[in-house]
Design a protein around this motif. Structure first.
Motif, mmCIF file in Angstrom:
data_model
loop_
_atom_site.group_PDB
_atom_site.id
_atom_site.type_symbol
_atom_site.label_atom_id
_atom_site.label_comp_id
_atom_site.label_asym_id
_atom_site.label_seq_id
_atom_site.Cartn_x
_atom_site.Cartn_y
_atom_site.Cartn_z
ATOM 1 N N ILE A 51 0.857 -1.184 0.000
ATOM 2 C CA ILE A 51 0.000 0.000 0.000
ATOM 3 C C ILE A 51 0.892 1.233 0.000
ATOM 4 O O ILE A 51 1.854 1.315 0.768
ATOM 5 C CB ILE A 51 -0.923 0.029 1.246
ATOM 6 C CG1 ILE A 51 -1.824 -1.212 1.264
ATOM 7 C CG2 ILE A 51 -1.751 1.308 1.279
ATOM 8 C CD1 ILE A 51 -2.641 -1.364 2.541
ATOM 9 N N ILE A 52 0.555 2.185 -0.851
ATOM 10 C CA ILE A 52 1.257 3.468 -0.858
ATOM 11 C C ILE A 52 0.361 4.479 -0.157
ATOM 12 O O ILE A 52 -0.750 4.763 -0.605
ATOM 13 C CB ILE A 52 1.583 3.928 -2.288
ATOM 14 C CG1 ILE A 52 2.467 2.887 -2.976
ATOM 15 C CG2 ILE A 52 2.275 5.295 -2.258
ATOM 16 C CD1 ILE A 52 2.728 3.161 -4.445
ATOM 17 N N SER A 53 0.855 4.986 0.971
ATOM 18 C CA SER A 53 0.123 5.987 1.740
ATOM 19 C C SER A 53 0.570 7.372 1.274
ATOM 20 O O SER A 53 1.760 7.687 1.267
ATOM 21 C CB SER A 53 0.392 5.802 3.241
ATOM 22 O OG SER A 53 -0.478 6.612 3.992
ATOM 23 N N ILE A 54 -0.394 8.185 0.891
ATOM 24 C CA ILE A 54 -0.143 9.468 0.244
ATOM 25 C C ILE A 54 -0.200 10.617 1.255
ATOM 26 O O ILE A 54 -1.197 10.788 1.951
ATOM 27 C CB ILE A 54 -1.210 9.736 -0.843
ATOM 28 C CG1 ILE A 54 -1.363 8.550 -1.788
ATOM 29 C CG2 ILE A 54 -0.917 11.027 -1.595
ATOM 30 C CD1 ILE A 54 -0.161 8.200 -2.595
ATOM 31 N N GLY A 55 0.865 11.393 1.299
ATOM 32 C CA GLY A 55 0.861 12.607 2.106
ATOM 33 C C GLY A 55 0.245 13.751 1.324
ATOM 34 O O GLY A 55 0.494 13.894 0.122
ATOM 35 N N THR A 56 -0.556 14.562 1.991
ATOM 36 C CA THR A 56 -1.203 15.688 1.322
ATOM 37 C C THR A 56 -0.686 17.039 1.784
ATOM 38 O O THR A 56 -0.994 18.068 1.198
ATOM 39 C CB THR A 56 -2.725 15.652 1.544
ATOM 40 O OG1 THR A 56 -2.993 15.695 2.945
ATOM 41 C CG2 THR A 56 -3.333 14.406 0.919
ATOM 42 N N ASN A 57 0.077 17.044 2.862
ATOM 43 C CA ASN A 57 0.738 18.246 3.363
ATOM 44 C C ASN A 57 1.983 17.779 4.111
ATOM 45 O O ASN A 57 2.287 16.580 4.141
ATOM 46 C CB ASN A 57 -0.204 19.097 4.237
ATOM 47 C CG ASN A 57 -0.756 18.339 5.421
ATOM 48 O OD1 ASN A 57 -0.074 17.532 6.055
ATOM 49 N ND2 ASN A 57 -2.016 18.593 5.743
ATOM 50 N N LEU A 58 2.719 18.674 4.714
ATOM 51 C CA LEU A 58 3.965 18.269 5.367
ATOM 52 C C LEU A 58 3.717 17.320 6.535
ATOM 53 O O LEU A 58 4.440 16.333 6.702
ATOM 54 C CB LEU A 58 4.758 19.497 5.817
ATOM 55 C CG LEU A 58 5.313 20.357 4.688
ATOM 56 C CD1 LEU A 58 6.031 21.577 5.255
ATOM 57 C CD2 LEU A 58 6.240 19.569 3.777
ATOM 58 N N ASP A 59 2.683 17.592 7.317
ATOM 59 C CA ASP A 59 2.395 16.725 8.465
ATOM 60 C C ASP A 59 1.980 15.330 8.029
ATOM 61 O O ASP A 59 2.472 14.329 8.551
ATOM 62 C CB ASP A 59 1.307 17.335 9.357
ATOM 63 C CG ASP A 59 1.778 18.562 10.110
ATOM 64 O OD1 ASP A 59 3.004 18.729 10.299
ATOM 65 O OD2 ASP A 59 0.914 19.363 10.517
#
Length: 90
Positions: free
Chosen positions: A34-42
């Motif tokens: 699974i690739i977990s996607i970051g949407t901001n720096l946190d």
């Protein structure tokens, strides 16, 4: 055959109580990576952290356009730092 979920948000707090069960359930139906996607720096940092703790999670770091207002002009330095993890694939 190995299936890969290429766009998940496992960093969401909704998964905190049962993240391990979600991963186990995904594996049980054939989704082994699974690739977990970051949407901001946190959330990007959280995705990298999760990927470092779970061998079947990988991370993508970045800032979604709707989150652009949350970063300062030096955000790219932090993204480069996060992207240096061997668990980051995008």
């Amino acid at each position: 055959m190995t299936l890969i979920d290429t766009h998940a948000h496992l960093d969401y707090s909704d998964f905190d109580p049962d993240r391990a069960q979600v991963l186990s359930g995904a594996s049980a139906v054939g989704v082994h990576e699974i690739i977990s996607i970051g949407t901001n720096l946190d959330s990007s940092a959280k995705a990298v952290e999760l990927a470092s703790h779970f061998p079947n999670i990988w991370a993508a770091v970045g800032v979604h356009p709707t989150e652009a207002h949350t970063v300062n002009e030096n955000f790219i330095d932090r993204l480069r730092e996060l992207a240096s993890s061997p668990r980051v694939v995008a």
